[in-house]
Design a protein around this motif. Structure first.
Motif, short mmCIF file in Angstrom:
data_model
loop_
_atom_site.label_atom_id
_atom_site.label_comp_id
_atom_site.label_asym_id
_atom_site.label_seq_id
_atom_site.Cartn_x
_atom_site.Cartn_y
_atom_site.Cartn_z
N PHE A 197 -7.72 11.13 4.70
CA PHE A 197 -6.92 10.44 3.70
C PHE A 197 -7.68 9.35 2.97
CE2 PHE A 197 -3.55 11.93 6.65
CZ PHE A 197 -2.82 12.67 5.76
N GLY A 198 -8.71 8.80 3.57
CA GLY A 198 -9.35 7.63 3.01
C GLY A 198 -8.72 6.38 3.61
N ARG A 199 -9.51 5.32 3.73
CA ARG A 199 -9.05 4.12 4.42
C ARG A 199 -7.84 3.49 3.75
NH1 ARG A 199 -14.25 0.59 4.55
NH2 ARG A 199 -14.79 1.96 2.85
N ILE A 200 -7.85 3.41 2.43
CA ILE A 200 -6.77 2.72 1.72
C ILE A 200 -5.47 3.49 1.82
CG2 ILE A 200 -6.00 1.90 -0.54
CD1 ILE A 200 -8.94 1.38 -1.21
N VAL A 201 -5.53 4.80 1.60
CA VAL A 201 -4.33 5.62 1.68
C VAL A 201 -3.82 5.66 3.12
CG1 VAL A 201 -3.38 7.93 1.35
CG2 VAL A 201 -4.99 6.99 -0.33
N PHE A 202 -4.74 5.75 4.07
CA PHE A 202 -4.32 5.77 5.47
C PHE A 202 -3.61 4.47 5.84
CE2 PHE A 202 -5.09 5.12 10.04
CZ PHE A 202 -4.51 6.29 10.53
N ALA A 203 -4.15 3.34 5.38
CA ALA A 203 -3.49 2.05 5.63
C ALA A 203 -2.10 2.02 4.99
CB ALA A 203 -4.35 0.91 5.07
N ALA A 204 -1.98 2.63 3.81
CA ALA A 204 -0.68 2.69 3.15
C ALA A 204 0.32 3.53 3.95
CB ALA A 204 -0.83 3.27 1.74
N ILE A 205 -0.16 4.63 4.53
CA ILE A 205 0.72 5.47 5.34
C ILE A 205 1.21 4.71 6.56
CG2 ILE A 205 0.78 7.53 6.81
CD1 ILE A 205 -1.16 8.84 4.81
N SER A 221 6.12 4.07 -4.01
CA SER A 221 5.27 3.17 -4.80
C SER A 221 4.05 2.73 -4.01
CB SER A 221 6.09 1.95 -5.25
OG SER A 221 6.48 1.15 -4.15
N ILE A 222 4.21 2.50 -2.70
CA ILE A 222 3.07 2.12 -1.87
C ILE A 222 2.03 3.23 -1.88
CG2 ILE A 222 2.31 1.65 0.49
CD1 ILE A 222 4.99 0.30 0.98
N TYR A 223 2.49 4.47 -1.71
CA TYR A 223 1.55 5.59 -1.68
C TYR A 223 0.84 5.74 -3.03
CZ TYR A 223 -0.43 10.22 -1.50
OH TYR A 223 -1.30 11.26 -1.57
N VAL A 224 1.59 5.69 -4.12
CA VAL A 224 0.99 5.88 -5.45
C VAL A 224 -0.05 4.79 -5.72
CG1 VAL A 224 1.43 5.85 -7.93
CG2 VAL A 224 2.97 7.10 -6.40
N PHE A 225 0.30 3.54 -5.42
CA PHE A 225 -0.64 2.44 -5.67
C PHE A 225 -1.91 2.62 -4.84
CE2 PHE A 225 -2.39 -1.79 -4.89
CZ PHE A 225 -2.50 -2.27 -6.19
N SER A 226 -1.75 2.94 -3.56
CA SER A 226 -2.92 3.11 -2.70
C SER A 226 -3.77 4.29 -3.16
CB SER A 226 -2.48 3.30 -1.25
OG SER A 226 -1.78 4.52 -1.08
N LYS A 227 -3.13 5.33 -3.65
CA LYS A 227 -3.85 6.49 -4.16
C LYS A 227 -4.68 6.13 -5.39
CE LYS A 227 -4.92 10.88 -4.65
NZ LYS A 227 -5.91 11.51 -3.75
N MET A 228 -4.12 5.32 -6.28
CA MET A 228 -4.86 4.90 -7.47
C MET A 228 -6.07 4.05 -7.08
SD MET A 228 -3.19 6.33 -9.93
CE MET A 228 -2.71 7.62 -8.78
N VAL A 229 -5.87 3.12 -6.15
CA VAL A 229 -6.98 2.26 -5.70
C VAL A 229 -8.04 3.10 -5.00
CG1 VAL A 229 -7.64 0.32 -4.24
CG2 VAL A 229 -5.46 0.26 -5.46
N GLY A 230 -7.59 3.96 -4.08
CA GLY A 230 -8.53 4.76 -3.31
C GLY A 230 -9.37 5.68 -4.18
N ASP A 231 -8.73 6.33 -5.16
CA ASP A 231 -9.47 7.26 -6.02
C ASP A 231 -10.44 6.53 -6.94
OD1 ASP A 231 -8.08 9.30 -4.85
OD2 ASP A 231 -7.56 10.29 -6.73
N TYR A 232 -10.10 5.31 -7.32
CA TYR A 232 -11.04 4.55 -8.15
C TYR A 232 -12.32 4.22 -7.37
CZ TYR A 232 -13.34 0.51 -10.18
OH TYR A 232 -14.29 -0.36 -10.66
N GLU A 265 -12.79 9.80 -7.16
CA GLU A 265 -12.24 11.14 -6.96
C GLU A 265 -11.36 11.56 -8.12
OE1 GLU A 265 -10.54 11.44 -3.07
OE2 GLU A 265 -12.44 11.08 -2.05
N SER A 266 -10.37 12.44 -7.87
CA SER A 266 -9.66 13.17 -8.92
C SER A 266 -9.04 12.29 -9.99
CB SER A 266 -8.58 14.06 -8.27
OG SER A 266 -7.72 13.27 -7.46
N VAL A 267 -8.31 11.25 -9.60
CA VAL A 267 -7.65 10.41 -10.60
C VAL A 267 -8.68 9.69 -11.45
CG1 VAL A 267 -6.06 8.48 -10.96
CG2 VAL A 267 -5.61 10.14 -9.15
N TYR A 268 -9.75 9.23 -10.83
CA TYR A 268 -10.82 8.56 -11.57
C TYR A 268 -11.42 9.49 -12.62
CZ TYR A 268 -15.35 6.34 -12.46
OH TYR A 268 -16.45 5.79 -13.07
N LYS A 269 -11.64 10.74 -12.25
CA LYS A 269 -12.19 11.71 -13.20
C LYS A 269 -11.21 11.98 -14.34
CE LYS A 269 -14.97 13.89 -9.59
NZ LYS A 269 -15.17 15.09 -8.75
N PHE A 270 -9.91 12.02 -14.00
CA PHE A 270 -8.90 12.20 -15.05
C PHE A 270 -8.88 11.00 -15.99
CE2 PHE A 270 -4.48 11.81 -16.60
CZ PHE A 270 -4.40 13.01 -17.29
#
Length: 425
Positions: free
Chosen positions: A179-187, A221-232, A236-241
């Motif tokens: 999951f990545g550290r940030i997303v895992f912490a969010a979970i 909202s916690i998951y979405v925010f952590s996903k944006m931070v983690g991908d940056y 990864e995918s969101v950063y490329k988008f």
């Protein structure tokens, strides 16, 4: 690269080898004591001990012994307290720890009629676990009978709890890598919020049906925010988008649309919306509506402060060659954050006053559309990345729903204190 095993194994050994087992032992004792056993997270600490044993921090045999021995010692203390002080102890102190007459009576009946069931099966219920041995003492259950069931139930429960943590430890690092550290912490944070929500609602009946929706918004909202931070950070995918969308957004630029987006982004700037929310807070203050006053003020001011903090923590630069000149850091978008808080507050305050369901639906849709429009304007003008906008929306939604849920708890506790939350039968 961050490694959980390395981090834990490099902690001071005296702290782990000596105090770690003592903490597990004391937590097991506390978990079985009347009143405080429902309040202190001893079970969680025992499970964590099993997880750390899997990671090589503790010895599994020592954790099993400390937990089992602590449970039996705790049962003996609770049994003694029950014999010594009896029901008066519950009446005097129960109201401070969510213990009412109904819960007491239910557990009392189980212990008096089914001692074995209460001390073995009931061990797996947080509330029964903290009262069973104590009530056995009140009813002066024969000591040999009590200690027999106590040992069976205590050893079974502590062993399963430690093994649960041990099993969780097997997948711990794998989950972090996947999951990545940030997303895992969010979970983990989401799980803790769900647990807190259920415990509070079970013990105090704090939340009503609509709060389940706020909770759902909060965890999403916690998951979405952590996903944006983690991908940056991981590119990864969101950063490329982000890169693709920013490079191609100019292809839809039109002179009239450019002017419209500039007008929208200026009218609904964070500064403009903040002024309106502060005026609204002052209005409700004059009307002595303290709930709306504090909610509006804290959500707007606190939201912008949170956004500013994360801007400096993330430190992301803005896209170049935008249609308007913007300075400062990019992530998250304060425009999006403040728009979500502002228009959500509008819905929260005024939607309930609209009786016609079609007009209410149109009103809600219109405010949601404005939230999306403000976010889109920032991407269109090329002053924010897509993930900036999503993170701003997520952070705003988290902060607002968090405050609503916290206020629900605070209001319930205030009413219980004012009118009395415990009545003796």
């Amino acid at each position: 690269m961050f490694n959980v095993n390395d981090f834990l194994l490099n902690l001071p050994l005296p702290l782990l080898d000596h105090w770690g087992y003592i903490i597990i032992f004391v937590s097991a004792i506390v978990e079985t004591l009347p009143i405080i056993g429902t309040f202190i997270p001893g079970h969680t600490i025992i499970i964590l001990g099993g997880l750390l044993a899997k990671l090589g921090v503790f010895k599994i045999e020592a954790v099993l012994f400390a937990a089992a021995f602590g449970v039996i010692v705790g049962d003996l203390l609770a049994y003694y307290i029950g014999r010594k002080f009896g029901y008066d102890f519950v009446i005097r102190y129960g109201k401070y720890f969510f213990l009412n007459e109904e819960k007491y009576q239910k557990t009392k009946d189980m212990v008096s009629e089914h001692t074995g069931k209460a001390l073995i099966v009931g061990r797996f219920s947080p509330f029964t676990r903290a009262l069973a041995a104590f009530l056995a003492g009140i009813y002066k259950i024969k000591f040999t009978k009590f200690i027999f069931y106590s040992i069976i139930g205590g050893v079974s429960w502590s062993t399963l709890s430690v093994l649960l943590g041990y099993i969780l430890g097997q997948g711990f690092e794998g989950a972090v890598k996947y999951f990545g550290r940030i997303v895992f912490a969010a979970i983990i944070l989401i799980i803790l919020i769900f647990i807190s929500y259920r415990i509070l609602n079970r013990r105090r009946q704090v939340f009503v049906k609509k709060h389940s929706l706020y909770l759902a918004f909060n965890v999403v909202s916690i998951y979405v925010f952590s996903k944006m931070v983690g991908d940056y950070f991981s590119k990864e995918s969101v950063y490329k988008f982000d890169l693709w969308l920013t490079q191609n957004i100019a292809s839809v630029w039109q002179p009239w649309l450019n002017k419209l987006m500039i007008i929208i982004t200026n009218i609904f700037s964070p500064e403009s919306l903040l002024v309106i929310t502060i005026l609204a807070a002052i209005y409700f203050f004059v009307k002595k509506n303290w709930y709306k006053t504090v909610l509006i003020f804290l959500s707007s001011v606190g939201g912008l402060i949170l956004g500013a903090i994360f801007k400096h923590l993330v430190g992301r630069s803005r896209p170049t060659d935008g249609l308007v000149l913007e300075s400062g850091l990019s992530f998250p978008s304060q425009h999006s954050l403040m728009a979500l808080i502002f228009f959500s507050l509008v819905i929260f305050v005024f939607a309930k006053k609209i009786k016609n369901k079609y007009l209410k639906g149109l009103f809600i849709f219109g405010n949601i559309f404005l939230i999306i429009l403000v976010g889109f304007s920032r991407i269109y003008l090329r002053v924010h990345w897509f993930s900036d906008v999503m993170a701003g929306l997520a952070l705003g939604l988290f902060w607002l729903t968090f405050l609503i849920l916290v206020f629900a708890v605070a209001i319930k506790l205030f009413k219980d204190k004012k009118y009395g939350g415990y009545k003796q039968a």
